[in-house]
Design a protein around this motif. Structure first.
Motif, mmCIF file in Angstrom:
data_model
loop_
_atom_site.group_PDB
_atom_site.id
_atom_site.type_symbol
_atom_site.label_atom_id
_atom_site.label_comp_id
_atom_site.label_asym_id
_atom_site.label_seq_id
_atom_site.Cartn_x
_atom_site.Cartn_y
_atom_site.Cartn_z
ATOM 1 N N GLY A 141 0.789 -1.196 -0.133
ATOM 2 C CA GLY A 141 -0.054 0.038 0.222
ATOM 3 C C GLY A 141 0.952 1.331 -0.002
ATOM 4 O O GLY A 141 0.580 2.382 -0.754
ATOM 5 N N ASN A 142 1.895 1.189 0.871
ATOM 6 C CA ASN A 142 2.919 2.411 0.770
ATOM 7 C C ASN A 142 3.414 2.559 -0.337
ATOM 8 O O ASN A 142 3.690 3.564 -0.724
ATOM 9 C CB ASN A 142 3.946 2.099 2.101
ATOM 10 N N LEU A 145 1.018 4.102 -2.923
ATOM 11 C CA LEU A 145 0.835 5.518 -2.676
ATOM 12 C C LEU A 145 2.326 6.362 -3.194
ATOM 13 O O LEU A 145 2.132 7.590 -3.556
ATOM 14 C CB LEU A 145 0.931 5.839 -1.049
ATOM 15 N N LEU A 391 -6.162 5.011 -1.738
ATOM 16 C CA LEU A 391 -5.016 5.663 -1.631
ATOM 17 C C LEU A 391 -4.843 7.106 -2.451
ATOM 18 O O LEU A 391 -4.225 7.999 -2.249
ATOM 19 C CB LEU A 391 -3.581 4.868 -2.079
ATOM 20 N N ILE A 394 -5.169 9.889 -0.008
ATOM 21 C CA ILE A 394 -3.899 10.144 0.514
ATOM 22 C C ILE A 394 -2.896 11.168 -0.396
ATOM 23 O O ILE A 394 -2.557 12.067 -0.104
ATOM 24 C CB ILE A 394 -3.364 9.108 1.135
#
Length: 493
Positions: A141-142, A145, A391, A394
């Motif tokens: 996920g990071n 992003l 995401l 963000i």
């Protein structure tokens, strides 16, 4: 600057052309999946990637949008200290060679699809598998992003804001999801070939263009010594320690990324894998070394940029180079498209790995164990799409520069290294101590990051956590092994 050469219709046309090509590749790759709906075929191309395709998909995994768009700005801000980016990329290849061929043989024999398949097969522990899944999903996920932020900065910078940050991100996310949905790993790997060729040629041209603009690089060090001596001086002790620590952490962390491990599974043969890694060994100098020089040269071309302005340095330099003559213009088109494709191809790799873990390790094992592969793949696709658009919320207000996002993901993902590397070689490694080591390592690394407590004398929190992880794992496994050995005579008696 005499105007941005890719601003306006020309930049939009180039991006549209590359988008159409990627969609065409996805459609073509999807034809190969028509007769095989298995999860192994969709997520690992049935283990049939040849040497050239495997090399480029490994290249795309290691050299993402962060490498080409994010590393030059970091070199611009850090100076010669950022040369560390070359040896830590070399360290990634060294770690690959340490465990990837051995893992491949095991994966081929047992038909692994997700990285957790190895963890489950090696340790037979549900709680260790679930913890591994949690860390993998966090890292992926990071990683996605990071690519979304890089995508927005790259497109906005290269087009001079003609395509705004938000529009660029949404547009190429849609393209990525369409070809990934239709073609799976085959589509991802084939688009990696396109972006890899374009990016390698474009990066080389960018270096030549920078040398042309600066009138040679011979006077660059002299210029920096006079204007920014702190960027060329001997680093302080804490910086030198941080340099070595980052080499270790990124070397182990990048090599055990879930989408990197799935590429190991996707190789046609062990020989194919080794040959691809042998070529990859040269890429740190060809790629990271070149973008480092570009970032340093940017100090002379565009002095005095702030943090946010420097994040678009590559686009600014590329437009200056393209303005010189038609040859540079055509080569910068390749770089322009290659960068965007690189970001997109790296994001799709992480989304594919995320989807495979959800489909095989969560839905297929705990929710619906008897579900057919077609349904598992569908669930993975849908959850991957939901994750990407989540995401996006963000990415509209990114939490920091690309480099800060880049470091954050390694703090936790590197805690997987003992499971995959030590677990392959050390038969006495036990599931219980391995679980507690990974958990405590993750708590130490994540807690220190949340509390802004690191680095510790130059050592990042992730490496401190890894040291605790490894100590608990090794000492605990030895203690468990001795206890089991001592229990055998008693049981016999």
């Amino acid at each position: 600057m005499n105007g941005l050469i890719f601003a306006g219709p020309s930049g939009v046309a180039i991006l549209c052309a590359f988008a159409v090509i990627m969609l065409g590749i996805g459609w073509y790759a999807g034809r190969g999946n028509a007769g095989d709906s298995s999860a192994r075929n969709y997520f690992t191309a049935g283990g049939g990637l040849g040497m050239v395709t495997l090399f480029f998909t490994l290249y795309a995994t290691q050299y993402s949008g962060n490498s080409v768009v994010g590393y030059p700005p970091q070199a611009y801000r850090s100076g010669f200290l950022w040369w560390q980016s070359v040896p830590f990329m070399i360290a990634v290849i060294a770690v690959y060679l340490l465990f990837a061929p051995r893992l491949y043989v095991l994966a081929k024999r047992k038909s692994f699809v997700t990285p957790t398949d190895f963890v489950r097969d090696r340790f037979g522990s549900t709680k260790l598998s679930v913890l591994s899944i949690a860390l993998m999903l966090w890292g992926l996920g990071n990683y996605v992003l990071e690519q979304l932020v890089a995508m927005g900065h790259g497109i906005a910078g290269l087009t001079g804001e003609t395509i705004p940050y938000e529009v660029g991100v949404i547009g190429f996310i849609v393209v990525m999801l369409i070809y990934s949905w239709t073609g799976g790993m085959r589509a991802v790997a084939m688009t990696d070939v396109l972006q890899g060729v374009a990016m390698l040629v474009g990066i080389g041209a960018l270096l030549v263009g920078v040398i042309f603009l600066n009138g040679g690089l011979g006077s660059l060090t002299t210029y920096l010594t006079q204007t920014s001596p702190e960027l060329v001086g001997v680093p302080e002790t804490s910086d030198a320690i941080n340099w070595l620590a980052m080499i270790v952490m990124i070397g182990f962390g990048a090599a055990v990324y879930p989408h990197a491990i799935q590429r190991v599974y996707s190789a046609r043969s062990e020989r194919t894998l080794k040959r691809s890694l042998a070529v990859m060994a040269w890429m740190p100098l060809v790629t990271t070394g070149v973008v480092f020089v570009v970032g340093i040269a940017g100090l002379q071309l565009f002095p005095g940029l702030g943090t946010e302005e420097s994040e678009q340095l590559v686009g600014m330099i590329a437009n200056e180079v393209a303005a010189q003559n038609i040859v540079f213009y055509l080569l910068m088109i390749l770089l322009f498209g290659g960068i965007v494709c690189a970001i997109t191809s790296t994001a799709d790799s992480a989304v594919l790995a995320f989807s495979s873990i959800v489909a095989g390790d969560l839905y297929g094992r705990y929710v619906a164990p008897d579900a057919p592969d077609r349904r598992k793949v569908l669930v993975g696709k849908v959850v991957g799409i939901v994750m990407v658009f989540g995401l996006l919320l963000i990415a509209w207000n990114p939490p920091g520069t690309l480099f800060s996002i880049f470091v954050l993901k390694f703090e936790l993902i590197v805690q997987l290294a003992p499971v995959f590397i030590l677990g392959l070689y050390w038969k006495r490694m036990a599931a219980g101590p391995t679980f507690w080591g990974m958990l405590i390592g993750a708590v130490v690394a994540g807690g220190a990051t949340l509390l802004d407590a690191g680095p510790f004398y130059g050592v990042p929190a992730g490496l401190v956590g890894l040291a605790a992880n490894l100590a608990i794992c090794v000492i605990g496994s030895l203690a468990v092994s001795r206890r089991d050995a001592a229990a055998v005579p008693a049981a016999r008696a």
